[in-house]
Design a protein around this motif. Structure first.
Motif, PDB file in Angstrom:
ATOM      1  N   THR A  56       0.805  -1.212   0.000  1.00 50.08           N
ATOM      2  CA  THR A  56       0.000   0.000   0.000  1.00 50.08           C
ATOM      3  C   THR A  56       0.839   1.264   0.000  1.00 50.08           C
ATOM      4  OG1 THR A  56      -0.121  -0.098   2.393  1.00 50.08           O
ATOM      5  CG2 THR A  56      -1.963  -1.064   1.171  1.00 50.08           C
ATOM      6  N   ARG A  57       1.905   1.291   0.774  1.00 52.72           N
ATOM      7  CA  ARG A  57       2.647   2.524   0.968  1.00 52.72           C
ATOM      8  C   ARG A  57       3.700   2.783  -0.104  1.00 52.72           C
ATOM      9  NH1 ARG A  57       3.726   1.938   7.356  1.00 52.72           N
ATOM     10  NH2 ARG A  57       1.550   1.941   7.957  1.00 52.72           N
ATOM     11  N   ASN A  58       4.494   1.774  -0.449  1.00 52.69           N
ATOM     12  CA  ASN A  58       5.645   2.014  -1.301  1.00 52.69           C
ATOM     13  C   ASN A  58       5.784   0.915  -2.352  1.00 52.69           C
ATOM     14  OD1 ASN A  58       8.066   2.761  -2.403  1.00 52.69           O
ATOM     15  ND2 ASN A  58       9.243   2.603  -0.502  1.00 52.69           N
ATOM     16  N   PRO A  59       4.963   0.918  -3.371  1.00 52.76           N
ATOM     17  CA  PRO A  59       5.032  -0.139  -4.376  1.00 52.76           C
ATOM     18  C   PRO A  59       6.370  -0.152  -5.128  1.00 52.76           C
ATOM     19  CG  PRO A  59       3.356   1.484  -4.968  1.00 52.76           C
ATOM     20  CD  PRO A  59       3.871   1.845  -3.617  1.00 52.76           C
ATOM     21  N   ALA A  60       7.004   0.989  -5.339  1.00 53.73           N
ATOM     22  CA  ALA A  60       8.304   1.027  -6.027  1.00 53.73           C
ATOM     23  C   ALA A  60       9.362   0.337  -5.167  1.00 53.73           C
ATOM     24  CB  ALA A  60       8.705   2.458  -6.337  1.00 53.73           C
ATOM     25  N   GLY A  61       9.325   0.585  -3.872  1.00 52.13           N
ATOM     26  CA  GLY A  61      10.248  -0.079  -2.950  1.00 52.13           C
ATOM     27  C   GLY A  61       9.993  -1.582  -2.900  1.00 52.13           C
ATOM     28  N   TYR A  62       8.718  -1.941  -2.988  1.00 57.51           N
ATOM     29  CA  TYR A  62       8.342  -3.345  -3.002  1.00 57.51           C
ATOM     30  C   TYR A  62       8.917  -4.045  -4.240  1.00 57.51           C
ATOM     31  CZ  TYR A  62       5.286  -7.452  -2.706  1.00 57.51           C
ATOM     32  OH  TYR A  62       4.798  -8.731  -2.628  1.00 57.51           O
ATOM     33  N   LEU A  63       8.816  -3.405  -5.396  1.00 55.57           N
ATOM     34  CA  LEU A  63       9.376  -3.961  -6.630  1.00 55.57           C
ATOM     35  C   LEU A  63      10.899  -4.133  -6.513  1.00 55.57           C
ATOM     36  CD1 LEU A  63       7.455  -2.079  -9.464  1.00 55.57           C
ATOM     37  CD2 LEU A  63       7.416  -4.530  -8.984  1.00 55.57           C
ATOM     38  N   PHE A  64      11.549  -3.123  -5.943  1.00 57.35           N
ATOM     39  CA  PHE A  64      12.997  -3.189  -5.786  1.00 57.35           C
ATOM     40  C   PHE A  64      13.376  -4.337  -4.847  1.00 57.35           C
ATOM     41  CE2 PHE A  64      17.122  -1.583  -4.062  1.00 57.35           C
ATOM     42  CZ  PHE A  64      17.837  -1.643  -5.244  1.00 57.35           C
ATOM     43  N   ARG A  65      12.606  -4.519  -3.786  1.00 56.38           N
ATOM     44  CA  ARG A  65      12.866  -5.596  -2.834  1.00 56.38           C
ATOM     45  C   ARG A  65      12.687  -6.959  -3.517  1.00 56.38           C
ATOM     46  NH1 ARG A  65      16.159  -6.858   0.332  1.00 56.38           N
ATOM     47  NH2 ARG A  65      16.110  -4.744   1.036  1.00 56.38           N
ATOM     48  N   ILE A  66      11.666  -7.087  -4.363  1.00 58.79           N
ATOM     49  CA  ILE A  66      11.475  -8.335  -5.120  1.00 58.79           C
ATOM     50  C   ILE A  66      12.717  -8.599  -5.974  1.00 58.79           C
ATOM     51  CG2 ILE A  66      10.173  -9.442  -6.989  1.00 58.79           C
ATOM     52  CD1 ILE A  66       7.668  -8.022  -5.946  1.00 58.79           C
TER      53      ILE A  66
END
Length: 183
Positions: A56-66
């Motif tokens: 919810t908060r940081n989808p770009a960060g989520y993609l980078f973490r993936i």
């Protein structure tokens, strides 16, 4: 606002170059980055709505973490494979072991050992095989033959000395008093 897999995929496509730059700084190699990006795309594409519901908060960060997780997984998988140098070393060892002269020598030694074993008494041969091939304790061998452990040691020593003479090898005592000395 929740992000669905479709919007994560859209964000991946939209921010592909930015993600590439960040990964390049972190991972160094263009080849590794390309592999990571491809696998990241596939993971995001396969994500279900349930697995993306927490973003919810940081989808770009989520993609980078993936992408970083994909890189870590690939690094672990690559660590299981041999390097080119390791493969060359193994091939070199295999080449040496297939040397025709070594093969002939080994076959001659095996034949000499077979002849030496045939020359032993049946009990000496059985004791030698039990003690040295099957690693049977001398106490068990003594019980099997109905003799003392000391007699097992004497028969084993005779058998080893006989085989050593026939193979022109030095026999070193590995048991009892004087262990480590030549027999």
């Amino acid at each position: 606002m929740e992000t669905s897999p479709i919007s994560l995929l859209g964000m991946f496509i939209e921010r592909h170059q930015e993600l590439r730059r960040r990964l390049k700084r972190r991972l160094g190699s263009d080849d590794v980055v390309n592999d990571v990006l491809q696998e990241t795309y596939l993971r995001v594409e396969r994500m279900s709505d349930a697995s993306a519901s927490g973003v919810t908060r940081n989808p770009a960060g989520y993609l980078f973490r993936i992408a970083l997780n994909v890189a870590a997984d690939q690094r672990q998988a690559d660590a299981r494979f041999l390097t080119g140098v390791e493969i060359d070393d193994l091939l070199h060892i295999a080449d040496e072991s297939l040397d025709p002269a070594r093969i002939v020598h080994a076959r001659l030694e095996i034949a000499a050992l077979e002849r030496a074993l045939e020359e032993l008494t049946p009990r000496q041969r059985d004791i030698l095989m039990a003690a040295r091939v099957e690693n049977t304790p001398q106490q068990d061998i003594a019980q099997h033959f109905g003799i003392s452990v000391r007699m097992v040691g004497k028969e084993l020593k005779k058998a080893l000395e006989h085989c050593g003479e026939r193979l022109d090898r030095r026999v070193v005592q590995r048991f009892g008093p004087g262990a480590g000395n030549e027999s």
